[in-house]
Design a protein around this motif. Sequence first.
Motif, PDB file in Angstrom:
ATOM      1  N   LYS A   9       0.822  -1.198   0.000  1.00 59.77           N
ATOM      2  CA  LYS A   9       0.000   0.000   0.000  1.00 59.77           C
ATOM      3  C   LYS A   9       0.860   1.254   0.000  1.00 59.77           C
ATOM      4  N   ALA A  10       1.912   1.243   0.861  1.00 61.58           N
ATOM      5  CA  ALA A  10       2.822   2.390   0.932  1.00 61.58           C
ATOM      6  C   ALA A  10       3.498   2.625  -0.411  1.00 61.58           C
ATOM      7  N   GLN A  11       3.842   1.508  -1.095  1.00 59.61           N
ATOM      8  CA  GLN A  11       4.505   1.609  -2.391  1.00 59.61           C
ATOM      9  C   GLN A  11       3.552   2.179  -3.444  1.00 59.61           C
ATOM     10  N   TYR A  12       2.305   1.739  -3.398  1.00 60.08           N
ATOM     11  CA  TYR A  12       1.333   2.139  -4.411  1.00 60.08           C
ATOM     12  C   TYR A  12       0.914   3.596  -4.241  1.00 60.08           C
ATOM     13  N   TYR A  13       0.738   4.007  -2.984  1.00 58.95           N
ATOM     14  CA  TYR A  13       0.212   5.342  -2.718  1.00 58.95           C
ATOM     15  C   TYR A  13       1.298   6.393  -2.493  1.00 58.95           C
ATOM     16  N   GLN A  14       2.485   6.090  -2.894  1.00 57.22           N
ATOM     17  CA  GLN A  14       3.548   7.088  -2.719  1.00 57.22           C
ATOM     18  C   GLN A  14       3.164   8.364  -3.472  1.00 57.22           C
ATOM     19  N   SER A  15       3.064   9.428  -2.737  1.00 61.95           N
ATOM     20  CA  SER A  15       2.540  10.663  -3.315  1.00 61.95           C
ATOM     21  C   SER A  15       3.600  11.417  -4.107  1.00 61.95           C
ATOM     22  N   ARG A  16       3.116  12.408  -4.874  1.00 64.96           N
ATOM     23  CA  ARG A  16       4.033  13.257  -5.630  1.00 64.96           C
ATOM     24  C   ARG A  16       4.957  13.999  -4.676  1.00 64.96           C
ATOM     25  N   ARG A  17       4.409  14.397  -3.520  1.00 58.90           N
ATOM     26  CA  ARG A  17       5.226  15.107  -2.546  1.00 58.90           C
ATOM     27  C   ARG A  17       6.348  14.215  -2.026  1.00 58.90           C
ATOM     28  N   LEU A  20       9.028  13.772  -4.737  1.00 56.83           N
ATOM     29  CA  LEU A  20       9.917  14.916  -4.847  1.00 56.83           C
ATOM     30  C   LEU A  20      10.861  15.007  -3.658  1.00 56.83           C
ATOM     31  N   LYS A  21      10.328  14.652  -2.459  1.00 55.15           N
ATOM     32  CA  LYS A  21      11.162  14.730  -1.265  1.00 55.15           C
ATOM     33  C   LYS A  21      12.312  13.748  -1.327  1.00 55.15           C
ATOM     34  N   THR A  22      12.008  12.493  -1.655  1.00 54.81           N
ATOM     35  CA  THR A  22      13.063  11.478  -1.675  1.00 54.81           C
ATOM     36  C   THR A  22      14.011  11.699  -2.834  1.00 54.81           C
ATOM     37  N   THR A  23      13.486  12.162  -3.961  1.00 52.13           N
ATOM     38  CA  THR A  23      14.363  12.425  -5.099  1.00 52.13           C
ATOM     39  C   THR A  23      15.309  13.572  -4.794  1.00 52.13           C
ATOM     40  N   SER A  24      14.778  14.624  -4.142  1.00 52.28           N
ATOM     41  CA  SER A  24      15.633  15.767  -3.817  1.00 52.28           C
ATOM     42  C   SER A  24      16.732  15.366  -2.849  1.00 52.28           C
ATOM     43  N   ARG A  25      16.395  14.388  -1.970  1.00 52.78           N
ATOM     44  CA  ARG A  25      17.435  13.911  -1.076  1.00 52.78           C
ATOM     45  C   ARG A  25      18.565  13.256  -1.854  1.00 52.78           C
ATOM     46  N   LEU A 261      16.679 -12.665   8.086  1.00 54.67           N
ATOM     47  CA  LEU A 261      17.321 -11.370   7.829  1.00 54.67           C
ATOM     48  C   LEU A 261      17.213 -10.978   6.361  1.00 54.67           C
ATOM     49  N   ASP A 262      17.338 -11.939   5.456  1.00 52.18           N
ATOM     50  CA  ASP A 262      17.201 -11.644   4.025  1.00 52.18           C
ATOM     51  C   ASP A 262      15.804 -11.123   3.702  1.00 52.18           C
ATOM     52  N   TYR A 263      14.800 -11.770   4.279  1.00 49.73           N
ATOM     53  CA  TYR A 263      13.415 -11.356   4.047  1.00 49.73           C
ATOM     54  C   TYR A 263      13.171  -9.975   4.658  1.00 49.73           C
ATOM     55  N   LEU A 264      13.697  -9.782   5.879  1.00 51.94           N
ATOM     56  CA  LEU A 264      13.528  -8.501   6.560  1.00 51.94           C
ATOM     57  C   LEU A 264      14.230  -7.379   5.798  1.00 51.94           C
ATOM     58  N   ALA A 265      15.403  -7.662   5.253  1.00 46.90           N
ATOM     59  CA  ALA A 265      16.131  -6.657   4.483  1.00 46.90           C
ATOM     60  C   ALA A 265      15.352  -6.238   3.240  1.00 46.90           C
ATOM     61  N   ALA A 266      14.681  -7.219   2.597  1.00 51.35           N
ATOM     62  CA  ALA A 266      13.872  -6.899   1.417  1.00 51.35           C
ATOM     63  C   ALA A 266      12.699  -5.999   1.791  1.00 51.35           C
ATOM     64  N   LEU A 267      12.057  -6.300   2.912  1.00 56.71           N
ATOM     65  CA  LEU A 267      10.951  -5.458   3.370  1.00 56.71           C
ATOM     66  C   LEU A 267      11.431  -4.047   3.716  1.00 56.71           C
ATOM     67  N   GLU A 268      12.562  -3.986   4.392  1.00 58.47           N
ATOM     68  CA  GLU A 268      13.110  -2.682   4.773  1.00 58.47           C
ATOM     69  C   GLU A 268      13.503  -1.872   3.534  1.00 58.47           C
ATOM     70  N   ALA A 269      14.014  -2.554   2.505  1.00 56.62           N
ATOM     71  CA  ALA A 269      14.386  -1.859   1.272  1.00 56.62           C
ATOM     72  C   ALA A 269      13.168  -1.216   0.619  1.00 56.62           C
ATOM     73  N   GLU A 270      12.045  -1.932   0.635  1.00 60.45           N
ATOM     74  CA  GLU A 270      10.812  -1.364   0.077  1.00 60.45           C
ATOM     75  C   GLU A 270      10.342  -0.167   0.911  1.00 60.45           C
ATOM     76  N   LYS A 272      12.282   1.779   2.574  1.00 58.97           N
ATOM     77  CA  LYS A 272      13.207   2.879   2.276  1.00 58.97           C
ATOM     78  C   LYS A 272      12.805   3.578   0.976  1.00 58.97           C
ATOM     79  N   LYS A 273      12.404   2.786  -0.024  1.00 63.97           N
ATOM     80  CA  LYS A 273      11.952   3.385  -1.286  1.00 63.97           C
ATOM     81  C   LYS A 273      10.721   4.250  -1.066  1.00 63.97           C
ATOM     82  N   ALA A 274       9.843   3.780  -0.175  1.00 64.88           N
ATOM     83  CA  ALA A 274       8.586   4.489   0.040  1.00 64.88           C
ATOM     84  C   ALA A 274       8.774   5.778   0.827  1.00 64.88           C
TER      85      ALA A 274
END
Length: 492
Positions: A9-17, A20-25, A261-270, A272-274
């Motif tokens: 859900k977090a991945q799908y609903y990532q807003s324009r704001r 822009l925030k994460t890209t600017s970072r 840990l591998d599974y948790l790292a994958a979840l955390e990576a998503e 982080k993207k969000a």
Amino acid sequence: MQYSKEIQKAQYYQSRREFLKTTSRGLGSVALGSLLFPDFLNAGSRKNAIPNISGGGVLSRLHHTPKAKRVIYLFQSGGPSQLELFDYKPELIKRWGEEIPDSVRNGQRVSGMLAAQSSFPLVGSKFNFKQHAETGGYFSELMPYTSEIAEDICMINSMHTEAINHEPAVIFMQTGSQQTGRPCIGSWMSYGLGSSNKNLPSFVVLLSQGKDDAQSLNMQAWNSGFLPSHHQGVQFRSGADPVLYLSNPPGIDRKSRRRELDYLAALEAEQKKAWGDPEIDSKISQYEMAYRMQTSVPEIADLSDEPEYIFDLYGKEARIPGTFAYNCLMARRLAERDVNFVQLYHMGWDQHGNLPHDIVKLAKSTDRASAALVKDLKQRGLLEDTLVIWGGEFGRTSFSQGKLTKENYGRDHHPRCYSTWMAGAGIQGGLVHGKTDDFGYNIIENPVHVHDFQATMLHQLGIDHEKFTFKHQGRRYRLTDVHGKVVKSILA
């Protein structure tokens, strides 16, 4: 791989704001990197660079050639009395019981514990001192083993600070500020230099107590402050598990933990993207370090491979987990494995009363092991690039706190002058630096402030304290705040 509905859900609903925030970072990081390290992408300009760092820290290269690769800091919490240990003052013995002259005290403040005390009688040390033949420095009979390494250490008798109470003074020594929330020395080192051993933390903390009623420490003393949290100190303990929660629970083996840990790292990576939260990287880093430490920590805590002469050197307490001697031996083992910063805290030096009795116990618990550590490092060739430090947060007054008798007295906190020694890694051995007046109350030669001490430590690691900064809330911070100068006269 299936992810939780919340992550999807977090991945799908990532807003324009948020985009822009994460890209600017990301773009901002590239821009900032080009400003801080303009030559980083230019291979030709780096061919003459002073040493590169391979530990994964933010410093791609050091500011100058380092003398030290690692630091072992033997912090004596509570404020050891320099007047009983290293700063010999026969004038205090002559004037025992006399009121301290106003011209010496000069209206300087005292702690709240002396607010109701109307008289400040001078008191000399009950213990004998002996001058070292080669260095000229004085050592109390309480420090016989430290006197044996006099030619390897630089004794600084002119340290001073503004802090007069324990917690602000400890925090000041470790972070450069009397207020909590700043990164400590070990965290700055971890952030800048990274780690030379991927299976152990770059910053390890070991605690011990010299007496049962020792004043406790604030964990902020080894906190990472506003730096990423994986740079904070990892405390090794004396129990069955040297690091809490390191062992797998029943029913979980190492392979299962790896899959988890591998599974948790994958979840955390998503995640982080969000959301672009950099602390997510710290969490992943801490999980992975804990996994690697499941093998490395039990090995380093197993002293069965140490020969008998080592225990003879450090003393019998070196066999007992949780003692200062044990922690000193552990510090040497960690140094051998290229841990960058090892912080020992030994508590109990706060002696407002009953000082002649209590300081004997504290000195006995630290003197032999501290000297043994320097000797041990030296015989292994490690002292050349290991900086060893011994000292507390402030000193003690030259007048007595409370009732003064021939057999008993106490001393209050004294920030105006105190003693610290340093050894190894380009520090000039056999040197006594700085001098106090005949009353041991004020510095009269070569003062060394807390920030000077910190600047000198970083200098030996190849770091210019004025250039090593971190931007937080619109301001660039550094360990030495806006002060500090390298004490070049103590460098070999």
